[in-house]
Design a protein around this motif. Structure first.
Motif, PDB file in Angstrom:
ATOM      1  N   PHE A 263     -23.609 -30.895 -34.425  1.00 14.65           N
ATOM      2  CA  PHE A 263     -24.183 -29.630 -33.773  1.00 14.65           C
ATOM      3  C   PHE A 263     -25.321 -29.033 -35.160  1.00 14.65           C
ATOM      4  O   PHE A 263     -24.621 -28.540 -35.909  1.00 14.65           O
ATOM      5  CB  PHE A 263     -23.148 -28.479 -33.652  1.00 14.65           C
ATOM      6  CG  PHE A 263     -22.057 -28.892 -32.507  1.00 14.65           C
ATOM      7  CD1 PHE A 263     -22.813 -29.092 -31.304  1.00 14.65           C
ATOM      8  CD2 PHE A 263     -20.775 -28.685 -32.776  1.00 14.65           C
ATOM      9  CE1 PHE A 263     -22.010 -29.394 -30.237  1.00 14.65           C
ATOM     10  CE2 PHE A 263     -19.997 -29.098 -31.497  1.00 14.65           C
ATOM     11  CZ  PHE A 263     -20.422 -29.346 -30.482  1.00 14.65           C
ATOM     12  N   GLN A 265     -27.141 -26.380 -36.026  1.00 17.72           N
ATOM     13  CA  GLN A 265     -26.934 -25.180 -36.020  1.00 17.72           C
ATOM     14  C   GLN A 265     -27.989 -24.449 -36.963  1.00 17.72           C
ATOM     15  O   GLN A 265     -28.231 -24.936 -38.097  1.00 17.72           O
ATOM     16  CB  GLN A 265     -25.851 -24.313 -36.032  1.00 17.72           C
ATOM     17  CG  GLN A 265     -24.596 -25.068 -34.872  1.00 17.72           C
ATOM     18  CD  GLN A 265     -23.387 -24.918 -35.399  1.00 17.72           C
ATOM     19  OE1 GLN A 265     -22.875 -24.669 -36.217  1.00 17.72           O
ATOM     20  NE2 GLN A 265     -22.354 -24.887 -34.405  1.00 17.72           N
ATOM     21  N   SER A 270     -24.858 -28.203 -40.976  1.00 16.16           N
ATOM     22  CA  SER A 270     -24.374 -28.606 -39.692  1.00 16.16           C
ATOM     23  C   SER A 270     -23.165 -29.182 -39.588  1.00 16.16           C
ATOM     24  O   SER A 270     -22.339 -29.685 -40.646  1.00 16.16           O
ATOM     25  CB  SER A 270     -25.505 -29.550 -39.356  1.00 16.16           C
ATOM     26  OG  SER A 270     -25.472 -30.789 -40.182  1.00 16.16           O
ATOM     27  N   ALA A 293     -14.405 -30.159 -28.764  1.00 15.94           N
ATOM     28  CA  ALA A 293     -15.498 -29.479 -29.651  1.00 15.94           C
ATOM     29  C   ALA A 293     -16.549 -28.974 -28.491  1.00 15.94           C
ATOM     30  O   ALA A 293     -16.704 -29.625 -27.733  1.00 15.94           O
ATOM     31  CB  ALA A 293     -15.849 -30.621 -30.553  1.00 15.94           C
ATOM     32  N   HIS A 295     -19.640 -26.054 -28.567  1.00 17.02           N
ATOM     33  CA  HIS A 295     -20.591 -25.256 -28.845  1.00 17.02           C
ATOM     34  C   HIS A 295     -20.749 -23.953 -28.043  1.00 17.02           C
ATOM     35  O   HIS A 295     -20.799 -24.008 -26.785  1.00 17.02           O
ATOM     36  CB  HIS A 295     -22.171 -25.935 -28.679  1.00 17.02           C
ATOM     37  CG  HIS A 295     -23.165 -24.963 -29.519  1.00 17.02           C
ATOM     38  ND1 HIS A 295     -22.918 -24.640 -30.980  1.00 17.02           N
ATOM     39  CD2 HIS A 295     -24.499 -24.428 -29.350  1.00 17.02           C
ATOM     40  CE1 HIS A 295     -24.145 -23.841 -31.158  1.00 17.02           C
ATOM     41  NE2 HIS A 295     -24.977 -23.834 -30.317  1.00 17.02           N
ATOM     42  N   GLN A 300     -21.397 -20.131 -32.540  1.00 16.67           N
ATOM     43  CA  GLN A 300     -20.124 -20.822 -33.297  1.00 16.67           C
ATOM     44  C   GLN A 300     -19.717 -22.109 -32.560  1.00 16.67           C
ATOM     45  O   GLN A 300     -20.075 -22.372 -31.342  1.00 16.67           O
ATOM     46  CB  GLN A 300     -19.085 -19.839 -33.329  1.00 16.67           C
ATOM     47  CG  GLN A 300     -19.431 -18.499 -34.180  1.00 16.67           C
ATOM     48  CD  GLN A 300     -18.132 -17.621 -34.244  1.00 16.67           C
ATOM     49  OE1 GLN A 300     -16.890 -18.106 -34.455  1.00 16.67           O
ATOM     50  NE2 GLN A 300     -18.199 -16.338 -34.664  1.00 16.67           N
ATOM     51  N   THR A 301     -18.869 -22.751 -33.234  1.00 21.93           N
ATOM     52  CA  THR A 301     -18.172 -23.965 -32.705  1.00 21.93           C
ATOM     53  C   THR A 301     -16.756 -23.714 -32.283  1.00 21.93           C
ATOM     54  O   THR A 301     -15.919 -23.482 -33.314  1.00 21.93           O
ATOM     55  CB  THR A 301     -18.712 -25.157 -33.809  1.00 21.93           C
ATOM     56  OG1 THR A 301     -19.945 -25.255 -33.758  1.00 21.93           O
ATOM     57  CG2 THR A 301     -17.817 -26.295 -32.805  1.00 21.93           C
ATOM     58  N   LEU A 303     -13.127 -25.694 -32.080  1.00 23.67           N
ATOM     59  CA  LEU A 303     -12.750 -26.878 -32.421  1.00 23.67           C
ATOM     60  C   LEU A 303     -11.273 -26.904 -31.995  1.00 23.67           C
ATOM     61  O   LEU A 303     -10.576 -25.749 -32.447  1.00 23.67           O
ATOM     62  CB  LEU A 303     -12.598 -27.483 -33.886  1.00 23.67           C
ATOM     63  CG  LEU A 303     -13.994 -27.321 -34.415  1.00 23.67           C
ATOM     64  CD1 LEU A 303     -13.631 -27.711 -35.993  1.00 23.67           C
ATOM     65  CD2 LEU A 303     -14.977 -28.703 -33.815  1.00 23.67           C
ATOM     66  N   ARG A 362     -12.353 -21.570 -34.720  1.00 21.97           N
ATOM     67  CA  ARG A 362     -13.835 -21.139 -34.774  1.00 21.97           C
ATOM     68  C   ARG A 362     -14.349 -21.265 -35.931  1.00 21.97           C
ATOM     69  O   ARG A 362     -14.139 -20.802 -36.694  1.00 21.97           O
ATOM     70  CB  ARG A 362     -13.790 -19.897 -34.076  1.00 21.97           C
ATOM     71  CG  ARG A 362     -13.467 -19.746 -32.396  1.00 21.97           C
ATOM     72  CD  ARG A 362     -13.421 -18.227 -32.065  1.00 21.97           C
ATOM     73  NE  ARG A 362     -14.949 -17.744 -31.853  1.00 21.97           N
ATOM     74  CZ  ARG A 362     -15.458 -17.767 -30.777  1.00 21.97           C
ATOM     75  NH1 ARG A 362     -14.846 -17.794 -29.455  1.00 21.97           N
ATOM     76  NH2 ARG A 362     -16.766 -17.238 -30.653  1.00 21.97           N
ATOM     77  N   TYR A 363     -15.658 -22.140 -35.904  1.00 19.14           N
ATOM     78  CA  TYR A 363     -16.333 -22.130 -37.256  1.00 19.14           C
ATOM     79  C   TYR A 363     -17.647 -21.492 -37.112  1.00 19.14           C
ATOM     80  O   TYR A 363     -18.464 -21.967 -35.970  1.00 19.14           O
ATOM     81  CB  TYR A 363     -16.331 -23.904 -37.295  1.00 19.14           C
ATOM     82  CG  TYR A 363     -17.376 -24.159 -38.756  1.00 19.14           C
ATOM     83  CD1 TYR A 363     -17.171 -23.597 -39.969  1.00 19.14           C
ATOM     84  CD2 TYR A 363     -18.502 -24.615 -38.608  1.00 19.14           C
ATOM     85  CE1 TYR A 363     -18.116 -23.822 -40.857  1.00 19.14           C
ATOM     86  CE2 TYR A 363     -19.553 -24.930 -39.532  1.00 19.14           C
ATOM     87  CZ  TYR A 363     -19.153 -24.639 -40.637  1.00 19.14           C
ATOM     88  OH  TYR A 363     -19.700 -24.717 -41.965  1.00 19.14           O
ATOM     89  N   SER A 365     -21.134 -21.532 -38.621  1.00 21.47           N
ATOM     90  CA  SER A 365     -21.933 -22.319 -39.906  1.00 21.47           C
ATOM     91  C   SER A 365     -22.847 -21.370 -40.584  1.00 21.47           C
ATOM     92  O   SER A 365     -23.265 -21.823 -41.632  1.00 21.47           O
ATOM     93  CB  SER A 365     -22.836 -23.261 -38.855  1.00 21.47           C
ATOM     94  OG  SER A 365     -23.739 -22.811 -38.071  1.00 21.47           O
TER      95      SER A 365
END
Length: 488
Positions: A263, A265, A270, A293, A295, A300-301, A303, A362-363, A365
């Motif tokens: 991803f 970002q 990344s 996973a 986007h 955010q991402t 997981l 939730r990540y 970046s």
């Protein structure tokens, strides 16, 4: 009545008693062994495999019982009612050995074999006592003539008996066939008849002699073997069909990407992602494991990994429902802790009750912040500079375990070079406590891979390391592993 012999047939010599005794002892030992195997299969009434095995054992026991009975008759000599009237005065019929069961005690074993002779010259009919019992008649009722016998048979079997008797009396052919009779009490018995013509001095047919054996229980056992074998084949076909449907549903729901997913970002780092599904040791069990996973619209991402209890289509369809709800709420911006609460309510209200463990992250970046929540699941493992550790775990019970459960949420700051490992239970055979790393053999083995995972150049290489470590394990369940690598 003893069987008559053709004029050119040599006189039979009785077998030595010791040899027959040895055969009887061997038969009894073998019968005891088969009976022990049959008892071992008696507790699984609903399993078609055990029913089939038990039916085979029943069939073998019947064969061995019959063999033992025939050897016993061979050892004891002719019964009194079969001793020829013109036997020599010094002919002695051996008595049963001490302790041997009486004919009444042996019950149906003796009553399954009888003999008969139909004299064509005098129209006399001679039946043994056993044959009267087979037909449910008494000696006072008298034996059945060849003309009366067909009326006791099933209509569809009468032609067979008529043909066998005709071939025997006219063409001198031996009789060997089966038919069914209906006794006066309404019970049905299956009889196996073997006979031959008895010739007079001029070579003409004088009478017909036959042995009739009640094989009803034997045929019942054989039918049970066939039916349970057919049932087992149907069960196997159903299982194969369900497994194929479960695999297709799983493949349709899990992310389609293979290898690494990146991803790119607009933040500081990344996210390099890779995942792998590890089947059970037998490959036959398809459970409700997932990895995902996504986007999200806010940059955010998402997981997530999880496992729904059960196997087959029910588990994979439930997993599809749960994963679809998780994706929808994540896209709507629901935070991990609140999201777990809604998933628990959804599973609690499901028409098919089930339990599930889940991990949702939730990540971001841009800030490097990881927000996550868990429901009865192992914490993510964070590897930094070759050392791994489980993240401090917020509160959370299994999904579907209790109504109205609340779920905590934890925060962790990730840095470039960090490796995050998410996995479901079942990686190692001795998976025990999913919430305690000290009780989870899979966690300990993953932590031992720290130096190799930190040194890996991609998430896909990390997954390959984990697959090599756990791929050959004799797992009782399937499992998923997903690895996120923070690249600068």
């Amino acid at each position: 009545m003893p069987p008559h012999s053709f004029a050119d047939r040599p006189a039979a010599q009785p077998p030595e008693r010791g040899a027959v005794d040895a055969l009887i002892s061997q038969t009894r030992r073998l019968r005891g062994g088969v009976d022990a195997v049959r008892r071992d299969t008696a507790s699984a009434e609903d399993d078609p495999r055990f029913r089939w095995q038990r039916a085979l054992c029943d069939l073998a026991v019947h064969h061995l019982d019959d063999l033992g009975q025939q050897l016993g008759q061979l050892r004891e000599g002719l019964p009194p009612d079969l001793v020829p009237a013109d036997a020599a005065p010094d002919t002695v019929v051996p008595a049963p050995p001490a302790g041997a069961p009486s004919p009444a005690e042996r019950g149906s074993l003796l009553s399954r074999v009888g003999s008969a002779e139909w004299n064509l010259l005098t129209d006399e009919v001679d039946w043994s006592d056993e044959l009267f019992r087979i037909f449910g008649r008494t000696p006072e009722d008298g034996p059945l003539s060849l003309d009366e016998l067909p009326s006791w048979l099933f209509a569809e079997d009468q032609g067979l008996l008529t043909a066998m008797v005709t071939d025997c009396l006219v063409d001198g052919k031996p009789i060997d066939g089966e038919f069914r009779i209906v006794r006066a009490d309404g019970s049905v018995r299956t009889l196996h008849m073997m006979g031959e013509p008895v010739l007079d001095a001029d070579g003409c047919t004088a009478s017909m002699w036959a042995v009739l054996r009640d094989v009803s229980e034997l045929r019942r056992s054989q039918r049970a073997v066939r039916e349970t074998r057919d049932s087992l084949q149907r069960q196997r076909h159903i299982a194969q069909t369900e497994r194929r449907l479960a695999v297709e549903l799983q493949e349709a729901v899990l992310p389609p990407w293979r290898g690494s997913l990146r991803f790119p970002q607009g933040g500081q780092a990344s996210l390099d992602l890779a995942a792998h599904y590890l089947p059970s040791g037998t490959g036959a069990l398809i459970g409700g494991n997932w990895y995902d996973a996504l986007h999200l619209p806010d940059g955010q991402t998402l997981l997530s990994v999880g496992d729904l209890t059960g196997h087959g289509v029910a588990a994979t369809s439930g997993m599809a429902m749960l994963l679809g709800a998780l994706r929808g709420m994540a896209v709507a911006g629901v935070a991990p802790g609140a999201l777990m609460g809604w998933l628990n309510q959804l599973l609690d209200a499901s028409a098919q009750p089930a339990l599930g463990s889940a991990l949702c992250c939730r990540y971001d970046s841009r800030s490097g912040a990881l927000s996550w929540s868990q429901a009865g699941h192992s914490a993510p493992l964070l590897f930094r500079d070759g050392v791994g550790r489980p993240l401090p775990q917020p509160d959370g019970v299994l999904l579907g375990a209790t109504s109205g459960a609340s779920y905590g949420q934890a925060e962790e700051q990730l840095a470039p070079g960090d490796v995050l490992v998410l996995h479901t239970g079942g990686l190692a055979p001795s998976f025990s406590d999913p919430t305690g790393p000290d009780g989870d053999a899979a966690v300990q083995r993953l932590l031992a891979l720290g130096p190799r995972l930190s040194a890996a150049r991609s998430a896909q290489e990390c997954v390959r390391i984990v697959a090599e470590e756990f791929g050959e394990t004799d797992r009782e369940d399937d499992a998923c592993v997903m690895i996120a690598r923070i690249d600068a």
